[in-house]
Scaffold this motif. Structure first.
Motif, PDB file in Angstrom:
ATOM      1  N   GLU A 101       0.946  -0.934   0.066  1.00 47.33           N
ATOM      2  CA  GLU A 101       0.028  -0.337  -0.268  1.00 47.33           C
ATOM      3  C   GLU A 101       1.012   0.837   0.209  1.00 47.33           C
ATOM      4  N   MET A 102       2.264   0.946   1.037  1.00 49.97           N
ATOM      5  CA  MET A 102       2.783   2.102   0.831  1.00 49.97           C
ATOM      6  C   MET A 102       3.391   2.697  -0.606  1.00 49.97           C
ATOM      7  N   VAL A 103       3.846   1.781  -1.420  1.00 46.05           N
ATOM      8  CA  VAL A 103       4.980   2.174  -2.602  1.00 46.05           C
ATOM      9  C   VAL A 103       3.749   2.318  -3.074  1.00 46.05           C
ATOM     10  N   ALA A 104       2.171   1.733  -3.412  1.00 46.53           N
ATOM     11  CA  ALA A 104       1.421   1.971  -4.481  1.00 46.53           C
ATOM     12  C   ALA A 104       1.059   3.002  -4.419  1.00 46.53           C
ATOM     13  N   TRP A 114      -5.627   0.728 -11.495  1.00 41.14           N
ATOM     14  CA  TRP A 114      -4.862  -0.522 -12.588  1.00 41.14           C
ATOM     15  C   TRP A 114      -3.965  -1.576 -11.424  1.00 41.14           C
ATOM     16  N   PHE A 115      -2.852  -1.070 -10.826  1.00 41.91           N
ATOM     17  CA  PHE A 115      -2.656  -1.776  -9.808  1.00 41.91           C
ATOM     18  C   PHE A 115      -3.472  -2.636  -9.259  1.00 41.91           C
ATOM     19  N   GLU A 116      -4.199  -2.270  -8.437  1.00 38.02           N
ATOM     20  CA  GLU A 116      -4.708  -2.591  -7.140  1.00 38.02           C
ATOM     21  C   GLU A 116      -5.957  -4.273  -7.704  1.00 38.02           C
ATOM     22  N   HIS A 117      -5.841  -3.271  -8.878  1.00 38.40           N
ATOM     23  CA  HIS A 117      -7.432  -4.560  -9.286  1.00 38.40           C
ATOM     24  C   HIS A 117      -6.308  -5.231 -10.288  1.00 38.40           C
ATOM     25  N   ASN A 122      -1.167  -8.542  -5.243  1.00 34.19           N
ATOM     26  CA  ASN A 122      -1.421 -10.043  -3.958  1.00 34.19           C
ATOM     27  C   ASN A 122       0.407 -10.935  -4.932  1.00 34.19           C
ATOM     28  N   ASP A 123       1.207 -10.694  -5.546  1.00 32.26           N
ATOM     29  CA  ASP A 123       1.987 -11.051  -6.299  1.00 32.26           C
ATOM     30  C   ASP A 123       3.545 -10.659  -5.986  1.00 32.26           C
TER      31      ASP A 123
END
Length: 169
Positions: A101-104, A114-117, A122-123
């Motif tokens: 979450e911090m880097v995102a 986009w990344f969160e979905h 999770n990988d």
């Protein structure tokens, strides 16, 4: 003892990756960013940003380099860019939701969403490979305005083509 040795090896391997770039007084052109330890990589990009240098992403950036490069306020990407994020981990062994979450949070809103979905959220072992065409769809504003391939024009042309295809059907 065995666990400590594995942690040391993972830490060394994470620190061995590097960022290949060319630097001028006004810009840093990233040819490749292999990721590594988050804080040293973020510090490098933050220093460039503090110097007022434009960060031109002109190759693949993976892991921490992906978040640092695309998260820089003065960054843009070319037709050679590849955004390759993945979940953060503790020394490559255990996924860290907190650090992911911090880097995102550094990313532009469109890339973050986009990344969160995407499964790469999770990988922590594999990573996404978002090339130019998809980047233009997700975050067209990030394309370099002086890109010889005119990324923004390409995006506009792609949108017009989609509209024409819809009208034809």
């Amino acid at each position: 003892m065995k666990k400590l040795a594995l942690l040391a090896i993972a830490g060394l391997l994470g620190a061995c990756t590097s960022t290949a770039y060319q630097e001028t007084p006004s810009e840093v052109r990233i040819a490749f960013g292999g990721g590594g330890l988050v804080y040293p990589i973020f510090d490098r990009y933050d220093a460039w940003e503090d110097q007022g240098k434009k960060i031109v992403i002109d190759g693949q950036v993976i892991s921490a380099d992906a978040f640092a490069a695309f998260g820089a306020d003065n960054a843009c990407y070319t037709e050679n860019a590849v955004f390759s994020p993945h979940a953060a981990s503790h020394l490559g062994l255990v996924r860290s939701q907190e650090y992911t979450e911090m880097v995102a949070a550094r990313l532009p809103a469109e890339l973050k969403e986009w990344f969160e979905h995407h499964h790469s959220y999770n990988d922590w072992i594999g990573f996404a490979n978002v090339s130019f065409d998809l980047l233009v769809d997700i975050w067209p504003e990030g394309a370099c305005a002086d890109d010889p391939y005119a990324a923004r024009d390409a995006w506009v042309a792609k949108q017009r083509q989609r509209e024409a295809e819809r009208a034809f059907c």
